[in-house]
Enzyme design. Sequence first.
Site, PDB file in Angstrom:
ATOM      1  CB  CYS A   2      -0.869  -0.003   1.244  1.00 55.98           C
ATOM      2  SG  CYS A   2      -1.840  -1.495   1.389  1.00 55.98           S
ATOM      3  CD1 TRP A  74      -3.146  -4.626  -4.881  1.00 57.43           C
ATOM      4  CD2 TRP A  74      -1.907  -5.829  -3.462  1.00 57.43           C
ATOM      5  NE1 TRP A  74      -2.928  -5.859  -5.452  1.00 57.43           N
ATOM      6  CE2 TRP A  74      -2.170  -6.610  -4.613  1.00 57.43           C
ATOM      7  CE3 TRP A  74      -1.133  -6.395  -2.457  1.00 57.43           C
ATOM      8  CZ2 TRP A  74      -1.699  -7.913  -4.768  1.00 57.43           C
ATOM      9  CZ3 TRP A  74      -0.655  -7.698  -2.615  1.00 57.43           C
ATOM     10  CH2 TRP A  74      -0.956  -8.433  -3.757  1.00 57.43           C
ATOM     11  CG  ASN A 100       2.158  -1.441   3.279  1.00 56.90           C
ATOM     12  OD1 ASN A 100       1.497  -2.432   2.956  1.00 56.90           O
ATOM     13  ND2 ASN A 100       3.267  -1.107   2.671  1.00 56.90           N
ATOM     14  CD  GLU A 483      10.901 -11.453 -16.902  1.00 56.72           C
ATOM     15  OE1 GLU A 483      10.658 -12.260 -15.968  1.00 56.72           O
ATOM     16  OE2 GLU A 483      10.539 -10.263 -16.892  1.00 56.72           O
ATOM     17  CG  HIS A 506      10.197 -35.102 -21.679  1.00 58.35           C
ATOM     18  ND1 HIS A 506      10.568 -36.424 -21.702  1.00 58.35           N
ATOM     19  CD2 HIS A 506      11.288 -34.400 -22.071  1.00 58.35           C
ATOM     20  CE1 HIS A 506      11.839 -36.523 -22.062  1.00 58.35           C
ATOM     21  NE2 HIS A 506      12.301 -35.305 -22.289  1.00 58.35           N
TER      22      HIS A 506
HETATM   23  C1  AGP Z   1       7.815  -8.752 -12.325  1.00 58.68           C
HETATM   24  O1  AGP Z   1       7.358  -8.265 -13.594  1.00 58.68           O
HETATM   25  C2  AGP Z   1       6.710  -8.880 -11.331  1.00 58.68           C
HETATM   26  N1  AGP Z   1       6.059  -7.632 -11.153  1.00 58.68           N
HETATM   27  C3  AGP Z   1       7.095  -9.578 -10.056  1.00 58.68           C
HETATM   28  O2  AGP Z   1       7.282 -10.920 -10.408  1.00 58.68           O
HETATM   29  C4  AGP Z   1       8.378  -9.109  -9.335  1.00 58.68           C
HETATM   30  O3  AGP Z   1       9.511  -9.443 -10.106  1.00 58.68           O
HETATM   31  C5  AGP Z   1       8.471  -9.853  -7.999  1.00 58.68           C
HETATM   32  O4  AGP Z   1       7.367  -9.482  -7.221  1.00 58.68           O
HETATM   33  C6  AGP Z   1       9.773  -9.562  -7.232  1.00 58.68           C
HETATM   34  O5  AGP Z   1       9.831  -8.198  -6.937  1.00 58.68           O
HETATM   35  P1  AGP Z   1      11.244  -7.613  -6.410  1.00 58.68           P
HETATM   36  O6  AGP Z   1      12.228  -7.767  -7.534  1.00 58.68           O
HETATM   37  O7  AGP Z   1      10.949  -6.177  -6.084  1.00 58.68           O
HETATM   38  O8  AGP Z   1      11.650  -8.400  -5.205  1.00 58.68           O
END
Ligand code: AGP
Length: 610
Positions: A2, A74, A100, A483, A506
Amino acid sequence: MCGIVGYTGPRQAAQLLLDGLKRLEYRGYDSAGLALVRDGQIEVHKAPGKISVLEQELGSRPPLGTTGIAHTRWATHGAPNVVNAHPHTDCGGTVALVHNGIIENAGALRTALSKRGHVFRSETDTEVLAHLIEEMLAKGVSLVEAVAGALHQVEGTYGIAAVSTREPDTIVAARLGSPLLVAIGSGENFVASDASAVLAHTRSVVYLDEGEIAVVRPGDYRILDLDAVEKEKAVTQVDWDLATIERGGYAHFMLKEIMEQPESLRNTLRGRLLEEEGTARLGGLNLSDEQLLQVNRIVLTACGTSWHAALIGEYMMEELARIPTEVEYASEFRYRNPIVDEHTLVVGISQSGETADTLAALREAKRRGARTLGLVNVVGSTIAREVDGGIYLHAGPEIGVASTKAFTSQIAALALLTLAMGRLRALSILQGREVVRALRRLPDLVAQVLAKAPEVERIGERVMRANNVLYLGRGYNFPVALEGALKLKEISYVHAEGYPAAEMKHGPIALIDDLMPVMFVAPKDAVYQKILSNVEEVRARGGRVIAVVTEGDTGVAKLAGQKIEVPETLDLLTPVLTVLPLQLLAYYIAVRRGCNVDQPRNLAKSVTVE
Ligand code: AGP
């Protein structure tokens, strides 16, 4: 995840709070609210949805008051609606607070408070805090003592800011597990969950550490621990200015950040490449060469995109530094019983430096004697301050929820770490120099790929109606396939799956038909001939092949219906180039599908709760 912002000073607070919230909207945005203290009253306004809804509801004459707090939410506990929006107040409306984090014993506390006559209005865990503070204030203590007393009863994580009619110009803020800072103005002060909310007013900030509590008034502030012992804290000058944060003319933060990658990579590498010695200068590791030589195993731990970067780091470390390396989802590492000792180097990779699972995994590693490093983008973030040392990514603020430039900077940082560790071991000076030279060239090669964005946009037009997409790669580019799939999933809501190309036979090859686009990440690298066979397997079954290939390719390129060419580089650095078309493809498809690219549904930029 948040957003919190507070103000106390001579100016009217409402618009300052709303403007601050807008800078934090990427952190979470299913509801928002603010509370202002004036004439012995606390006035609270809340609205569902984005900040603009709250702003519209306040109209052209925002409520008066020169001390206030605000929050963009959030949801973690309780549906995203007005009742559950923050701020929350006590029974008498004399205390308001924003929070938060997660109060893990909220249920028990709520039951006990209800038995003592407190009336709850929301389903949130946060409201419990307001009533606990109310009870403490009834004993005649100060606001900071009341907040500290309440927090002593709480289990869980918090970043909070509280106000009370009892001390109308005071904000008390506290953190345990969720980032919070005090921003120092001239005759006015702010609190915020991150610096972007206050950069329009000041760059002088004090980051709260775990268990610290701040008493903030217009002309002064104090930092205490929960036992009310005052602490001296450094003031940090934030060097990001608002222009850096603004979109810079692009339609979305995500596109701006994709296009920034030549510069962000230069910043990651700046001052760290030692060509003569064929190694990297990493001043922040805080580990001597002797200590690095004692490392006999490396664990790379992260979440999401950062976890994909970790997979690439694993290949780098084992190939060039010859150190056994494993990759762990942080959320798994923290709850299993990992074998870690003083010779294990645990590296947390995190753009935000606040991801709860990654932070917890690092704390678990420290508890077991491991040395810990952080590869982090946000300066002064919790992970950055808790590890033994680290490498700041220096990629600049990444506002788009989908991580792009941080990912390529993480790969570059991992290459630098691999160089430093490798050159203490099996990596020769000539090999090191080759890597250094390839890294130095990388930003220009990235710019060459990004110049092909229109080609990728055209491919996006043809793929945008697919409901499923398969991403396949091998070796260093298997994580790139993962990714690419994540990028597409998280911003366009199209189902996509990344897979090792050889694994197709597989099972997943049963999915192949002429309706499913299959994206091959197939640069000229050590496994190129192998992936060429995989492309042929897919083509033989009528699959629609799109491929990222090396410039001049005549193998995979001939089998692909569409291709994007990238320049040649060392195998370990190919992911920095091959991921770019996949970032762009996800972006263009999401835009065409009318998705909210910078703030995808259900997602937040920093997942600071489990
Ligand atoms: C990445 O596009 C995502 N928004 C999410 O997977 C992010 O990489 C993950 O929450 C880790 O965040 P961080 O790198 O701030 O730890």
